[in-house]
Write a protein that holds these residues in place. Sequence first.
Motif, PDB file in Angstrom:
ATOM      1  N   VAL A   1    -109.542 -40.941  67.294  1.00 26.68           N
ATOM      2  CA  VAL A   1    -109.833 -40.409  65.624  1.00 26.68           C
ATOM      3  C   VAL A   1    -108.111 -40.052  64.801  1.00 26.68           C
ATOM      4  CG1 VAL A   1    -110.865 -38.963  64.436  1.00 26.68           C
ATOM      5  CG2 VAL A   1    -112.102 -39.568  66.470  1.00 26.68           C
ATOM      6  N   ILE A   2    -107.137 -39.407  65.676  1.00 25.81           N
ATOM      7  CA  ILE A   2    -105.665 -38.867  65.429  1.00 25.81           C
ATOM      8  C   ILE A   2    -105.497 -40.365  65.419  1.00 25.81           C
ATOM      9  CG2 ILE A   2    -104.295 -38.305  66.275  1.00 25.81           C
ATOM     10  CD1 ILE A   2    -105.524 -36.344  68.388  1.00 25.81           C
TER      11      ILE A   2
ATOM     12  N   THR B   1     -93.150 -42.127  72.661  1.00 30.70           N
ATOM     13  CA  THR B   1     -91.909 -41.842  71.550  1.00 30.70           C
ATOM     14  C   THR B   1     -90.838 -42.264  71.261  1.00 30.70           C
ATOM     15  OG1 THR B   1     -90.654 -41.286  73.626  1.00 30.70           O
ATOM     16  CG2 THR B   1     -92.641 -39.310  72.830  1.00 30.70           C
ATOM     17  N   ALA B   2     -89.922 -42.278  70.268  1.00 27.27           N
ATOM     18  CA  ALA B   2     -88.960 -43.041  70.153  1.00 27.27           C
ATOM     19  C   ALA B   2     -88.239 -44.022  71.697  1.00 27.27           C
ATOM     20  CB  ALA B   2     -87.595 -42.298  69.104  1.00 27.27           C
ATOM     21  N   GLU B   3     -87.837 -42.378  72.413  1.00 22.95           N
ATOM     22  CA  GLU B   3     -87.124 -42.851  72.985  1.00 22.95           C
ATOM     23  C   GLU B   3     -88.704 -44.326  74.202  1.00 22.95           C
ATOM     24  OE1 GLU B   3     -87.740 -39.456  71.954  1.00 22.95           O
ATOM     25  OE2 GLU B   3     -85.848 -39.725  71.203  1.00 22.95           O
ATOM     26  N   GLU B   4     -89.250 -43.522  74.578  1.00 26.84           N
ATOM     27  CA  GLU B   4     -90.274 -44.349  75.247  1.00 26.84           C
ATOM     28  C   GLU B   4     -90.154 -45.738  74.337  1.00 26.84           C
ATOM     29  OE1 GLU B   4     -93.638 -40.866  76.240  1.00 26.84           O
ATOM     30  OE2 GLU B   4     -93.412 -41.919  75.127  1.00 26.84           O
ATOM     31  N   THR B   5     -90.281 -46.149  73.134  1.00 26.10           N
ATOM     32  CA  THR B   5     -89.656 -47.006  72.961  1.00 26.10           C
ATOM     33  C   THR B   5     -88.837 -47.979  73.432  1.00 26.10           C
ATOM     34  OG1 THR B   5     -91.444 -46.417  71.077  1.00 26.10           O
ATOM     35  CG2 THR B   5     -90.066 -48.347  71.064  1.00 26.10           C
ATOM     36  N   ALA B   6     -87.751 -47.255  72.968  1.00 24.72           N
ATOM     37  CA  ALA B   6     -86.318 -47.748  72.956  1.00 24.72           C
ATOM     38  C   ALA B   6     -86.332 -48.380  74.522  1.00 24.72           C
ATOM     39  CB  ALA B   6     -85.470 -46.636  73.065  1.00 24.72           C
ATOM     40  N   LYS B   7     -86.703 -47.606  76.193  1.00 25.56           N
ATOM     41  CA  LYS B   7     -86.728 -47.740  77.201  1.00 25.56           C
ATOM     42  C   LYS B   7     -87.710 -49.050  77.744  1.00 25.56           C
ATOM     43  CE  LYS B   7     -87.022 -45.442  81.467  1.00 25.56           C
ATOM     44  NZ  LYS B   7     -88.140 -44.321  82.223  1.00 25.56           N
ATOM     45  N   LEU B   8     -88.833 -49.460  77.150  1.00 22.88           N
ATOM     46  CA  LEU B   8     -89.316 -50.436  76.547  1.00 22.88           C
ATOM     47  C   LEU B   8     -89.208 -51.686  76.570  1.00 22.88           C
ATOM     48  CD1 LEU B   8     -92.839 -51.571  77.906  1.00 22.88           C
ATOM     49  CD2 LEU B   8     -93.658 -50.583  75.500  1.00 22.88           C
ATOM     50  N   ILE B   9     -88.192 -51.779  75.402  1.00 24.44           N
ATOM     51  CA  ILE B   9     -87.681 -53.117  74.609  1.00 24.44           C
ATOM     52  C   ILE B   9     -86.753 -53.107  76.003  1.00 24.44           C
ATOM     53  CG2 ILE B   9     -86.551 -53.643  72.275  1.00 24.44           C
ATOM     54  CD1 ILE B   9     -88.578 -51.733  70.441  1.00 24.44           C
ATOM     55  N   LYS B  10     -86.170 -51.865  76.138  1.00 22.35           N
ATOM     56  CA  LYS B  10     -84.521 -52.446  76.773  1.00 22.35           C
ATOM     57  C   LYS B  10     -84.603 -53.247  78.345  1.00 22.35           C
ATOM     58  CE  LYS B  10     -80.705 -50.309  78.166  1.00 22.35           C
ATOM     59  NZ  LYS B  10     -79.674 -48.912  78.800  1.00 22.35           N
ATOM     60  N   LYS B  11     -86.529 -52.924  78.771  1.00 25.27           N
ATOM     61  CA  LYS B  11     -86.200 -53.341  79.994  1.00 25.27           C
ATOM     62  C   LYS B  11     -86.690 -54.667  79.617  1.00 25.27           C
ATOM     63  CE  LYS B  11     -90.497 -51.331  81.162  1.00 25.27           C
ATOM     64  NZ  LYS B  11     -91.189 -50.079  81.858  1.00 25.27           N
TER      65      LYS B  11
ATOM     66  N   ARG C   1     -96.949 -38.128  61.088  1.00 21.26           N
ATOM     67  CA  ARG C   1     -98.391 -37.923  61.139  1.00 21.26           C
ATOM     68  C   ARG C   1     -99.613 -37.011  62.164  1.00 21.26           C
ATOM     69  NH1 ARG C   1     -97.487 -42.005  57.226  1.00 21.26           N
ATOM     70  NH2 ARG C   1     -99.086 -43.798  58.642  1.00 21.26           N
ATOM     71  N   ARG C   2     -98.942 -38.350  63.461  1.00 26.60           N
ATOM     72  CA  ARG C   2     -99.909 -38.286  64.476  1.00 26.60           C
ATOM     73  C   ARG C   2     -99.615 -36.712  64.808  1.00 26.60           C
ATOM     74  NH1 ARG C   2    -100.415 -38.559  69.794  1.00 26.60           N
ATOM     75  NH2 ARG C   2    -101.728 -40.283  70.197  1.00 26.60           N
ATOM     76  N   ALA C   3     -98.730 -36.578  64.834  1.00 31.20           N
ATOM     77  CA  ALA C   3     -98.166 -35.298  65.630  1.00 31.20           C
ATOM     78  C   ALA C   3     -99.233 -33.787  64.810  1.00 31.20           C
ATOM     79  CB  ALA C   3     -96.296 -34.891  66.355  1.00 31.20           C
ATOM     80  N   GLU C   4     -98.844 -34.324  63.599  1.00 37.69           N
ATOM     81  CA  GLU C   4     -99.160 -32.997  62.773  1.00 37.69           C
ATOM     82  C   GLU C   4    -100.818 -33.002  62.931  1.00 37.69           C
ATOM     83  OE1 GLU C   4     -98.314 -29.620  60.708  1.00 37.69           O
ATOM     84  OE2 GLU C   4     -96.866 -30.854  61.523  1.00 37.69           O
ATOM     85  N   LEU C   5    -101.101 -34.289  63.098  1.00 36.34           N
ATOM     86  CA  LEU C   5    -102.870 -34.090  63.692  1.00 36.34           C
ATOM     87  C   LEU C   5    -103.337 -33.378  64.551  1.00 36.34           C
ATOM     88  CD1 LEU C   5    -103.550 -37.315  61.815  1.00 36.34           C
ATOM     89  CD2 LEU C   5    -104.545 -35.668  60.862  1.00 36.34           C
ATOM     90  N   ALA C   6    -102.657 -33.603  65.500  1.00 34.27           N
ATOM     91  CA  ALA C   6    -102.736 -33.063  67.115  1.00 34.27           C
ATOM     92  C   ALA C   6    -103.042 -31.819  67.434  1.00 34.27           C
ATOM     93  CB  ALA C   6    -101.897 -34.046  67.875  1.00 34.27           C
TER      94      ALA C   6
END
Length: 366
Positions: free
Chosen positions: A103-104, A248-258, A325-330
């Motif tokens: 829903v979020i 998160t931006a950090e999690e995304t960076a880590k996933l792309i890096k590997k 927006r997601r963080a605000e809704l949560a």
Amino acid sequence: MTNETVEPDITAAGNEVSASFLAAKKRSDETLAALEANPGKFTMLTGDRPTGRLHLGHYFGTILERVRMQDKGVHTNIIIADYQVITDRDTTEHIEDNVLNLVIEYLAAGIDPNKTMIFTHSAVPAENQLMLPFLSLVTESELHRNPTVKAEMEASGHALTGLLLTYPIHQACDILFCKGNVVPVGKDQLPHIEITRTIARRFNERYAKKHPVFPEPAAILSEAPEIPGLDGRKMSKSYGNAISLGATAEETAKLIKKSPTDSERMITFDPVNRPQVSALLTTAGLATGRDPKEIAEEIGNAGAGALKQYVTESVNAFLAPHRERRAELAKDMDTIRDILHEGNKRANAIAEETLDEVRTAMGMKY
């Protein structure tokens, strides 16, 4: 009885599939043209199983189209198919969290609960009750023939449950309870729409010739490109190659890096021979609205490191507003629950009315 083996006519079967697809494509094009001209005449249903977090594939593959149709004026409905989680799983662990997170994500992406009804299977008993008359309208062989059921069963390694076998009929209930007449799907989902059309037609012919109860819904074939995961395979939560919208931006960076690439330094867009590099370029292209070939030429001999840096920056910049927006809704889960409860309430009212029509058509109003 004979043990003789008869080889199937592959050419005939292929021609039949091709003819079926062409007919569906023609219907899709005609429906889309009619929808553009008069969107208020159309009711759309689509949805997701709450088995985890939505990712970029979902966003570009289906969610953007839902928002577009909603904003155009189509009557849009999204079902969170919680009962379908147990078609091939033995647990409902984390299901509440997954449902509320869906829903979020919808709201953060632009779905407006005042325009789009969001609801869950388990909260709409009358919709599920349509399964009983609908099951009487299909044969066992028709159920076993559905390619999606076969694929789901093979992928899960799970024994074929009764719920998985009747999955297409449950989907027919989802679509028809609200008189859905358009369903955006990919080519692989066409058999589901065809069996829904068959059920609607057979019900009307058998019980409601003078006053048909159900429309025969048309599939609107998605124009969205197939979105590969970061490793070049199909984007999937189970492969770990998907960028979650809520990461998160950090999690995304880590996933792309590997994410894997290849040994060639020059970056080129070649999905057939360089699927992994091309998957990264496709992801960057979707996030920036640019042609992946153009991005490849720009990076050129700078290599995989530069490519990954560009993809990371592009994806994080693209997702930043959604994440905000997601963080605000949560922060206000009570409102999220209220939106779902209101959607369930609206769906129940519609389902009760449709079930009443079905009982009346079948002579079961005592």
